[in-house]
Design an enzyme around this catalytic site. Structure first.
Site, mmCIF file in Angstrom:
data_model
loop_
_atom_site.group_PDB
_atom_site.id
_atom_site.type_symbol
_atom_site.label_atom_id
_atom_site.label_comp_id
_atom_site.label_asym_id
_atom_site.label_seq_id
_atom_site.Cartn_x
_atom_site.Cartn_y
_atom_site.Cartn_z
ATOM 1 N N ASN A 1 -28.379 -0.326 -14.607
ATOM 2 C CA ASN A 1 -29.277 0.922 -14.898
ATOM 3 C C ASN A 1 -30.279 0.564 -15.696
ATOM 4 O O ASN A 1 -30.115 0.184 -16.926
ATOM 5 C CB ASN A 1 -28.289 1.886 -15.868
ATOM 6 C CG ASN A 1 -28.867 3.208 -16.044
ATOM 7 O OD1 ASN A 1 -29.935 3.386 -16.032
ATOM 8 N ND2 ASN A 1 -27.840 4.142 -16.600
ATOM 9 N N LYS B 1 -28.965 -1.373 -18.879
ATOM 10 C CA LYS B 1 -27.576 -1.457 -19.046
ATOM 11 C C LYS B 1 -26.733 -1.773 -17.998
ATOM 12 O O LYS B 1 -27.176 -1.656 -16.814
ATOM 13 C CB LYS B 1 -27.114 0.114 -19.286
ATOM 14 C CG LYS B 1 -27.489 0.794 -20.763
ATOM 15 C CD LYS B 1 -26.724 1.905 -20.849
ATOM 16 C CE LYS B 1 -27.754 3.058 -21.110
ATOM 17 N NZ LYS B 1 -27.127 4.473 -21.001
ATOM 18 N N ARG C 1 -29.038 2.207 -10.366
ATOM 19 C CA ARG C 1 -29.309 3.528 -10.613
ATOM 20 C C ARG C 1 -31.116 3.728 -10.674
ATOM 21 O O ARG C 1 -31.690 3.021 -11.229
ATOM 22 C CB ARG C 1 -29.011 4.128 -12.097
ATOM 23 C CG ARG C 1 -29.576 5.535 -12.320
ATOM 24 C CD ARG C 1 -29.186 5.913 -13.699
ATOM 25 N NE ARG C 1 -29.893 7.247 -14.118
ATOM 26 C CZ ARG C 1 -30.862 7.466 -15.166
ATOM 27 N NH1 ARG C 1 -30.971 6.226 -15.782
ATOM 28 N NH2 ARG C 1 -31.113 8.625 -15.212
ATOM 29 N N HIS D 1 -30.670 13.931 -13.142
ATOM 30 C CA HIS D 1 -29.332 13.729 -13.883
ATOM 31 C C HIS D 1 -28.196 14.154 -12.849
ATOM 32 O O HIS D 1 -26.911 14.657 -13.401
ATOM 33 C CB HIS D 1 -29.188 14.964 -15.240
ATOM 34 C CG HIS D 1 -29.911 14.607 -16.364
ATOM 35 N ND1 HIS D 1 -30.333 15.628 -17.444
ATOM 36 C CD2 HIS D 1 -30.260 13.548 -16.963
ATOM 37 C CE1 HIS D 1 -30.791 15.038 -18.108
ATOM 38 N NE2 HIS D 1 -30.933 13.786 -18.074
ATOM 39 N N LEU E 1 -26.801 17.657 -22.125
ATOM 40 C CA LEU E 1 -27.772 17.619 -23.202
ATOM 41 C C LEU E 1 -27.347 16.332 -23.859
ATOM 42 O O LEU E 1 -26.735 15.860 -24.618
ATOM 43 C CB LEU E 1 -27.144 18.610 -24.362
ATOM 44 C CG LEU E 1 -26.958 19.911 -23.711
ATOM 45 C CD1 LEU E 1 -26.339 20.931 -24.653
ATOM 46 C CD2 LEU E 1 -28.169 20.712 -23.035
ATOM 47 N N ASN F 1 -30.715 12.582 -24.689
ATOM 48 C CA ASN F 1 -31.980 12.488 -24.966
ATOM 49 C C ASN F 1 -32.796 13.111 -24.211
ATOM 50 O O ASN F 1 -33.754 14.203 -24.678
ATOM 51 C CB ASN F 1 -32.362 11.013 -24.878
ATOM 52 C CG ASN F 1 -31.568 10.297 -26.123
ATOM 53 O OD1 ASN F 1 -32.080 10.770 -27.405
ATOM 54 N ND2 ASN F 1 -31.476 9.021 -25.936
ATOM 55 N N GLY F 2 -32.398 13.227 -22.904
ATOM 56 C CA GLY F 2 -32.986 14.257 -21.826
ATOM 57 C C GLY F 2 -32.228 14.965 -21.922
ATOM 58 O O GLY F 2 -30.838 15.011 -21.968
ATOM 59 N N ARG G 1 -39.378 15.761 -25.605
ATOM 60 C CA ARG G 1 -40.196 16.452 -24.376
ATOM 61 C C ARG G 1 -40.122 17.909 -24.740
ATOM 62 O O ARG G 1 -39.044 18.378 -25.306
ATOM 63 C CB ARG G 1 -39.582 16.120 -23.386
ATOM 64 C CG ARG G 1 -39.750 14.815 -22.785
ATOM 65 C CD ARG G 1 -38.839 14.381 -21.432
ATOM 66 N NE ARG G 1 -37.957 13.388 -21.754
ATOM 67 C CZ ARG G 1 -36.896 12.856 -20.737
ATOM 68 N NH1 ARG G 1 -36.716 13.766 -19.757
ATOM 69 N NH2 ARG G 1 -36.080 12.045 -21.161
ATOM 70 N N ASP H 1 -33.516 13.135 -33.129
ATOM 71 C CA ASP H 1 -32.057 12.704 -32.962
ATOM 72 C C ASP H 1 -31.436 14.094 -33.601
ATOM 73 O O ASP H 1 -31.508 14.154 -34.485
ATOM 74 C CB ASP H 1 -31.386 11.479 -33.772
ATOM 75 C CG ASP H 1 -30.043 11.188 -33.215
ATOM 76 O OD1 ASP H 1 -29.128 12.051 -33.426
ATOM 77 O OD2 ASP H 1 -29.595 9.983 -32.986
ATOM 78 N N ARG I 1 -28.555 14.679 -34.467
ATOM 79 C CA ARG I 1 -27.466 14.413 -35.677
ATOM 80 C C ARG I 1 -28.244 14.690 -37.028
ATOM 81 O O ARG I 1 -27.898 15.297 -37.898
ATOM 82 C CB ARG I 1 -26.927 13.216 -35.618
ATOM 83 C CG ARG I 1 -25.818 13.031 -34.776
ATOM 84 C CD ARG I 1 -25.434 11.439 -34.658
ATOM 85 N NE ARG I 1 -26.393 10.903 -33.718
ATOM 86 C CZ ARG I 1 -26.304 9.811 -33.067
ATOM 87 N NH1 ARG I 1 -24.749 9.213 -33.130
ATOM 88 N NH2 ARG I 1 -27.270 9.399 -32.177
ATOM 89 N N GLU J 1 -21.922 7.894 -16.479
ATOM 90 C CA GLU J 1 -22.997 7.664 -15.225
ATOM 91 C C GLU J 1 -22.315 6.203 -14.537
ATOM 92 O O GLU J 1 -22.557 6.234 -13.196
ATOM 93 C CB GLU J 1 -24.147 7.328 -15.764
ATOM 94 C CG GLU J 1 -25.124 8.620 -15.236
ATOM 95 C CD GLU J 1 -26.594 8.325 -15.882
ATOM 96 O OE1 GLU J 1 -26.958 7.482 -16.677
ATOM 97 O OE2 GLU J 1 -27.563 9.231 -15.653
HETATM 98 P P1 AMP Z 1 -27.379 10.549 -24.542
HETATM 99 O O1 AMP Z 1 -28.670 10.540 -23.949
HETATM 100 O O2 AMP Z 1 -26.370 11.230 -23.651
HETATM 101 O O3 AMP Z 1 -26.878 9.092 -24.907
HETATM 102 O O4 AMP Z 1 -27.390 11.185 -25.836
HETATM 103 C C1 AMP Z 1 -28.075 11.046 -27.083
HETATM 104 C C2 AMP Z 1 -28.236 12.160 -28.023
HETATM 105 O O5 AMP Z 1 -26.754 12.721 -28.410
HETATM 106 C C3 AMP Z 1 -28.795 11.586 -29.515
HETATM 107 O O6 AMP Z 1 -30.192 11.698 -29.496
HETATM 108 C C4 AMP Z 1 -28.039 12.438 -30.432
HETATM 109 O O7 AMP Z 1 -28.993 13.463 -30.549
HETATM 110 C C5 AMP Z 1 -27.027 13.248 -29.628
HETATM 111 N N1 AMP Z 1 -25.574 13.014 -30.430
HETATM 112 C C6 AMP Z 1 -24.942 11.764 -30.124
HETATM 113 N N2 AMP Z 1 -23.850 11.837 -30.898
HETATM 114 C C7 AMP Z 1 -23.790 13.275 -31.655
HETATM 115 C C8 AMP Z 1 -22.894 13.791 -32.393
HETATM 116 N N3 AMP Z 1 -21.894 13.433 -32.956
HETATM 117 N N4 AMP Z 1 -23.601 15.110 -33.059
HETATM 118 C C9 AMP Z 1 -24.634 15.655 -32.582
HETATM 119 N N5 AMP Z 1 -25.507 14.815 -31.578
HETATM 120 C C10 AMP Z 1 -25.154 13.733 -31.136
#
Ligand code: AMP
Length: 399
Positions: A25, A32, A88, A177, A206, A208-209, A238, A279, A281, A381
């Site tokens: 990926n 990855k 991918r 996605h 939900l 990063n994208g 974005r 982020d 969080r 994925e």
């Molecule tokens: P992904 O692209 O699926 O890896 O999602 C990444 C995003 O998930 C990060 O930028 C975080 O904003 C969000 N994320 C990951 N862990 C948590 C969590 N425990 N609580 C809230 N958001 C999270």
């Protein structure tokens, strides 16, 4: 150096009877990888090796370019039996509607499609070239993020712009996605113990994208990302949906050129634009401490999701499930509850105790007997890519 972990997990390290698929990926600055072997008997697939090579091309990066990164992966897996390599690819345009075995023409087409995915498709193409050189004896497949959305009807994929201009340049909604969403649809069907082909759902990916997809009888019928992954929901950096006139106005009134406007929309918008943190969080913890910018960012983020749920409820007519997946969807009770606030008239309610309970498996968070099942379904994925590759090549075993 490749940063990979062999996984003991109590299993032997060899491939099962169906062989092993190497999933690559390639992102704009990372690769990855995961080596997945078929499970036998009642065992699921084994994730033999996984890792990531980061900051490719940067001064302190782990590889100079994608070819070198793939070379490192191949070197690390030298003693492992590999049956096929699966790549991918973000953009398949309207040409690739399912996984394909890669030949020279496929590779050229993937490179041409970089016009709509300038960060992603060139990286994938470089990874494919390197893998074909390093492992010429193995079948190499490409799987596309756009492919699951090949079922969009014209009313959903057509933009209301000049017809000839659109045709000439291939401008339409493609959606993204798809690999994740297809996997999540299957896992949701398993959770609800009903065939996917009989389920209408809204899948909220939900991460990063971020995207929302309306799925009717198991097939994509509308989706929030468009020609590129910029449209739709609010994302980390974005903007998602925005009046196109904002771009014209910024060019004229603020004197930004086209590249600067694009950078604003791609890199400085979304949560980052609203409050400085991309982020979720960090946004959440600032909001809890009473930071008004972070609270507004969270409110805008959830409001956009709620709006799409309403729209896609109307598109689908009957709705069986709302499904949350990816980093934010799987881990943020705040976003899940915030996005669904006020949707009781649509039959959508959340059991707050279930929503607040952490978990790593697919689960329901709506009260028992609700008209619409609200689900949290972890995506995977790489496993999805291995499953589709195994199906395409007719590999035996459990994937
Ligand atoms: P992904 O692209 O699926 O890896 O999602 C990444 C995003 O998930 C990060 O930028 C975080 O904003 C969000 N994320 C990951 N862990 C948590 C969590 N425990 N609580 C809230 N958001 C999270």
């Amino acid at each position: 150096m490749a940063r990979g972990d062999g996984e003991a997990a109590g299993h032997h390290g060899g491939a099962g009877s169906g062989g092993a698929v190497l999933v690559l990926n390639a992102g704009s600055s990372s690769v990855k990888y995961r080596l997945i072997a078929a499970g036998t008997g009642r065992n699921g697939p084994q994730h033999l090796v996984r890792g990531q090579i980061e900051r490719i091309g940067e001064p302190d990066g782990e590889a100079g370019d994608h070819a070198e990164a793939v070379g490192q992966v191949v070197e690390q897996l030298r003693d492992r039996p590999v049956t096929a390599v699966a790549h991918r690819v973000v953009h398949g345009g309207d040409r690739f509607r399912e996984p394909v075995q890669i030949d020279d023409a496929t590779l050229i087409a993937i490179e041409e499609l970089a016009r709509w995915a300038p960060l992603h498709n060139p990286a994938a193409a470089a990874g494919i070239r390197a893998a074909r050189t390093a492992l010429p004896q193995l079948p190499q497949l490409a799987l596309f993020d756009t492919a699951f959305h090949a079922t969009l009807p014209p009313a959903a994929f057509t933009y209301a712009i000049d017809r000839e201009l659109a045709q000439q340049h291939g401008i339409r909604r493609y959606g993204f996605h798809g690999i994740s969403i297809q996997y999540v649809v299957g896992e949701t069907a398993r959770l609800l113990q009903r065939p996917a082909t009989q389920l209408n759902m809204i899948v909220l990916h939900l991460g990063n994208g971020a995207s929302a997809t309306a799925v009717a009888d198991g097939a994509s019928v509308d989706t929030s990302m468009g020609l590129t992954p910029l449209e739709g929901l609010v994302m980390g950096t974005r903007t998602g949906d925005i009046d196109p006139a904002v771009a014209f106005y910024l060019a004229r009134a603020a004197g930004l050129n086209l590249d600067e406007v694009e950078r604003q929309c791609q890199k400085h918008g979304g949560l980052a634009g609203l409050c400085g943190d991309n982020d979720l969080r960090a946004v959440q913890s600032r909001a809890v401490q009473g930071d008004p910018q972070a609270q507004l960012a969270l409110d805008v983020y959830c409001h956009r999701i709620r709006k799409y749920i309403g729209a896609y409820h109307a598109v689908l007519g009957r709705l069986d499930a709302v499904v949350f997946t990816a980093g934010v969807g799987e881990n943020s009770p705040v976003v899940r509850a915030g996005s669904l606030t006020g949707l009781q008239p649509l039959g959508i309610t959340v059991d707050h105790a279930l929503n607040d309970t952490r978990g790593s498996t697919a689960r329901l968070i709506s009260p028992i007997g609700s008209p619409v099942a609200v689900c949290v379904v972890p995506t995977d994925e790489e496993r999805a890519i291995a499953q589709q590759t195994a199906a395409k090549l007719g590999l035996a075993g459990n994937w």
